[in-house]
Design a protein around this motif. Structure first.
Motif, short mmCIF file in Angstrom:
data_model
loop_
_atom_site.label_atom_id
_atom_site.label_comp_id
_atom_site.label_asym_id
_atom_site.label_seq_id
_atom_site.Cartn_x
_atom_site.Cartn_y
_atom_site.Cartn_z
N HIS A 57 0.82 -1.21 0.00
CA HIS A 57 0.00 0.00 0.00
C HIS A 57 0.86 1.26 0.00
O HIS A 57 0.51 2.25 -0.66
CB HIS A 57 -0.95 -0.01 1.19
N THR A 65 -1.48 -2.98 -4.87
CA THR A 65 -2.46 -3.78 -4.16
C THR A 65 -1.79 -5.04 -3.64
O THR A 65 -0.79 -5.49 -4.19
CB THR A 65 -3.65 -4.15 -5.05
N THR A 75 -2.26 -9.10 -2.71
CA THR A 75 -3.07 -10.30 -2.95
C THR A 75 -2.52 -11.43 -2.10
O THR A 75 -1.35 -11.77 -2.20
CB THR A 75 -3.04 -10.71 -4.44
N ASP A 122 -6.84 -5.25 5.88
CA ASP A 122 -7.11 -4.45 4.68
C ASP A 122 -6.38 -4.98 3.45
O ASP A 122 -5.93 -4.22 2.60
CB ASP A 122 -6.79 -2.97 4.92
N CYS A 123 -6.27 -6.31 3.36
CA CYS A 123 -5.70 -6.93 2.16
C CYS A 123 -6.68 -6.74 1.01
O CYS A 123 -7.89 -6.88 1.18
CB CYS A 123 -5.45 -8.42 2.41
N ASP A 124 -6.16 -6.39 -0.16
CA ASP A 124 -7.01 -6.03 -1.29
C ASP A 124 -7.69 -7.21 -1.97
O ASP A 124 -8.83 -7.11 -2.40
CB ASP A 124 -6.18 -5.26 -2.32
N HIS A 125 -6.97 -8.31 -2.12
CA HIS A 125 -7.48 -9.47 -2.84
C HIS A 125 -7.03 -10.75 -2.14
O HIS A 125 -6.00 -10.76 -1.47
CB HIS A 125 -6.98 -9.50 -4.29
N SER A 180 -16.58 -8.65 -3.89
CA SER A 180 -16.53 -7.20 -4.09
C SER A 180 -17.59 -6.50 -3.31
O SER A 180 -18.44 -7.06 -2.73
CB SER A 180 -16.66 -6.82 -5.55
#
Length: 69
Positions: free
Chosen positions: A8, A13, A15, A32-35, A69
């Motif tokens: 970040h 991002t 993953t 707060d991991c994106d994927h 999502s």
């Protein structure tokens, strides 16, 4: 946590791979991991199924246990 923060801070991002439990997914969300990807979310698919997703935009992906999502 450090890798997610590093990504970040660089405008990238993060993953997570190999997510197999609800506890792991919950911790990744908390961090707060994106994927995320792994058997918890979807099982491996045969190559021809994936090729169909790439070549046919109207094709749908295999069902997932979770809304991503």
């Amino acid at each position: 946590a450090a890798v997610i923060l590093l990504a970040h801070s660089m405008g990238l991002t993060a993953t997570a791979e190999g997510v197999e439990t609800d506890v792991q997914l919950g911790e990744l969300r908390r961090l707060d991991c994106d994927h995320a990807q792994g058997n918890l979310l979807a099982h491996p698919q045969p190559g021809d199924a994936i090729a169909g997703l790439i070549t046919d935009p109207s094709a749908s992906a295999p069902p997932s246990r979770y809304q991503t999502s």
